[in-house]
Design a protein around this motif. Structure first.
Motif, PDB file in Angstrom:
ATOM      1  N   ALA A  77     -47.421  28.320  23.442  1.00 26.99           N
ATOM      2  CA  ALA A  77     -47.460  29.739  23.790  1.00 26.99           C
ATOM      3  C   ALA A  77     -47.927  30.573  22.601  1.00 26.99           C
ATOM      4  CB  ALA A  77     -46.083  30.199  24.259  1.00 26.99           C
ATOM      5  N   LEU A  78     -47.450  30.219  21.406  1.00 24.62           N
ATOM      6  CA  LEU A  78     -47.916  30.899  20.195  1.00 24.62           C
ATOM      7  C   LEU A  78     -49.408  30.686  20.010  1.00 24.62           C
ATOM      8  CD1 LEU A  78     -47.550  32.300  17.402  1.00 24.62           C
ATOM      9  CD2 LEU A  78     -47.032  30.022  16.474  1.00 24.62           C
ATOM     10  N   LEU A  79     -49.856  29.450  20.181  1.00 24.26           N
ATOM     11  CA  LEU A  79     -51.267  29.131  19.980  1.00 24.26           C
ATOM     12  C   LEU A  79     -52.156  29.900  20.947  1.00 24.26           C
ATOM     13  CD1 LEU A  79     -53.136  27.339  18.267  1.00 24.26           C
ATOM     14  CD2 LEU A  79     -52.941  25.595  20.049  1.00 24.26           C
ATOM     15  N   ARG A  80     -51.735  29.986  22.206  1.00 22.94           N
ATOM     16  CA  ARG A  80     -52.538  30.728  23.182  1.00 22.94           C
ATOM     17  C   ARG A  80     -52.649  32.193  22.791  1.00 22.94           C
ATOM     18  NH1 ARG A  80     -49.195  28.034  26.597  1.00 22.94           N
ATOM     19  NH2 ARG A  80     -48.171  29.940  27.333  1.00 22.94           N
ATOM     20  N   SER A 131     -55.373  18.804  25.222  1.00 25.95           N
ATOM     21  CA  SER A 131     -55.344  17.472  25.822  1.00 25.95           C
ATOM     22  C   SER A 131     -53.965  17.079  26.342  1.00 25.95           C
ATOM     23  CB  SER A 131     -55.829  16.426  24.810  1.00 25.95           C
ATOM     24  OG  SER A 131     -54.906  16.317  23.736  1.00 25.95           O
ATOM     25  N   HIS A 132     -52.906  17.797  25.892  1.00 25.57           N
ATOM     26  CA  HIS A 132     -51.562  17.411  26.337  1.00 25.57           C
ATOM     27  C   HIS A 132     -50.664  18.588  26.721  1.00 25.57           C
ATOM     28  CE1 HIS A 132     -51.268  17.922  21.904  1.00 25.57           C
ATOM     29  NE2 HIS A 132     -50.143  18.528  22.221  1.00 25.57           N
ATOM     30  N   ASP A 133     -51.151  19.804  26.571  1.00 28.03           N
ATOM     31  CA  ASP A 133     -50.376  20.981  26.969  1.00 28.03           C
ATOM     32  C   ASP A 133     -51.101  21.624  28.157  1.00 28.03           C
ATOM     33  OD1 ASP A 133     -49.743  23.906  27.087  1.00 28.03           O
ATOM     34  OD2 ASP A 133     -48.475  23.453  25.357  1.00 28.03           O
ATOM     35  N   ALA A 134     -50.459  21.632  29.317  1.00 27.56           N
ATOM     36  CA  ALA A 134     -51.130  22.072  30.549  1.00 27.56           C
ATOM     37  C   ALA A 134     -51.610  23.515  30.454  1.00 27.56           C
ATOM     38  CB  ALA A 134     -50.196  21.903  31.739  1.00 27.56           C
ATOM     39  N   ALA A 141     -56.168  27.385  29.540  1.00 24.60           N
ATOM     40  CA  ALA A 141     -56.843  28.427  28.766  1.00 24.60           C
ATOM     41  C   ALA A 141     -58.155  27.911  28.191  1.00 24.60           C
ATOM     42  CB  ALA A 141     -55.928  28.908  27.641  1.00 24.60           C
ATOM     43  N   PHE A 142     -58.150  26.666  27.699  1.00 25.34           N
ATOM     44  CA  PHE A 142     -59.363  26.074  27.133  1.00 25.34           C
ATOM     45  C   PHE A 142     -60.410  25.869  28.216  1.00 25.34           C
ATOM     46  CE2 PHE A 142     -61.861  22.303  25.854  1.00 25.34           C
ATOM     47  CZ  PHE A 142     -62.412  22.797  24.682  1.00 25.34           C
TER      48      PHE A 142
END
Length: 210
Positions: free
Chosen positions: A65-68, A123-126, A131-132
Motif C-alpha cells: 500500500a505504501l509502494l502504490r 509479481s506477488h502482490d495482487a 496498478a502495474f
C-alpha cells in the motif's frame, strides 16, 4: 464544534502526509543501499523513517500500500514524459526523437530503484500487480494510437502490427530503463538515451524518412 473537527481532520492529514514523506525518504535510501523491498521488514523501514511500527500501520495496510502511494506521482510523471514522445505527431528527425527520449530517461532515472521495487512487487502482490498492469495498459493504448496515427500519416512504417509493436516497445522500454538506469552515472544515462533513440527510430520511423 465543526471548526474543531475540521482542524483535527486537517492535522491528521498533515501528519499522514509528513509520515508518508519520511517513509518514502527512508525507503529510497534503503533501496539505494541494496536492500530488497520484498525482504525489507516494516519495522526496519519505520525505524529508518523515525516513526513507530504502529504508526506505519495506522496509515498503510502493508508495504504494498505504501509502494502504490509513493509511486503514484512517479507513474504520472513517467506517463507525461512518454506523452512527450507519442502524444503528438511523429518526430520529424532522429534528433527530435532523441530530445524526447532524453526527457523520459531524465524522469525515470531518479526513481529507478523505486520503480524496480514496484515492478518486482507486482509479481506477488495482487493490488500492486493491478496498478502495474493498469500503467502498462495505458502506455500500450496510447503508444498504439500514436503508431496508428503515424501509419495513416505516412510517418510510421506501415507494415508494423499496431498493438503488438506497442506492447513490445513498452516491455522493452520498461526492462531497458530498469536495467540501464539503476545506479547509472551521467555517462550511463547518455548511453540509455542513445540506445532508446536508436531502437525506436529504426523500428518506427527510419523507413518513412528514407
Amino acid at each position: 464544534m465543526a471548526s474543531v473537527t475540521r482542524r483535527t481532520s486537517g492535522s491528521r492529514a498533515q501528519r499522514r502526509e509528513e509520515n508518508a514523506r519520511r517513509l518514502l525518504g527512508a525507503l529510497s535510501e534503503l533501496l539505494a543501499e541494496g536492500t530488497s523491498f520484498t525482504e525489507l521488514p516494516v519495522e526496519r523501514l519505520a525505524s529508518r523513517a523515525g516513526v513507530s511500527r504502529s504508526t506505519f500501520y495506522v496509515h498503510f495496510a502493508d508495504k504494498g500500500a505504501l509502494l502504490r502511494e509513493v509511486t503514484a506521482d512517479i507513474v504520472e510523471a513517467l506517463l507525461a514524459a512518454g506523452r512527450g514522445w507519442w502524444g503528438g505527431d511523429a518526430p520529424a528527425s532522429r534528433e527530435e526523437l532523441r530530445e524526447r527520449a532524453a526527457v523520459i530517461v531524465a524522469t525515470y532515472r531518479p526513481h529507478a530503484e523505486l520503480m524496480r521495487a514496484f515492478t518486482d512487487t507486482s509479481s506477488h502482490d495482487a493490488e500492486v500487480h493491478e496498478a502495474f498492469r493498469a500503467l502498462t495498459d495505458r502506455y500500450v493504448d496510447e503508444l498504439a494510437d500514436h503508431i496508428e496515427r503515424g501509419q495513416r500519416a505516412g510517418t510510421v512504417h506501415r507494415d508494423l502490427p499496431v498493438r503488438g509493436t506497442a506492447e513490445m516497445l513498452t516491455c522493452m522500454a520498461e526492462r531497458g530503463l530498469d536495467q540501464m538506469l539503476r545506479g547509472a552515472d551521467d555517462e550511463g544515462a547518455e548511453r540509455t538515451v542513445e540506445a532508446f533513440t536508436a531502437v525506436v527510430w529504426n523500428m518506427l520511423y527510419a523507413r518513412a524518412h528514407a
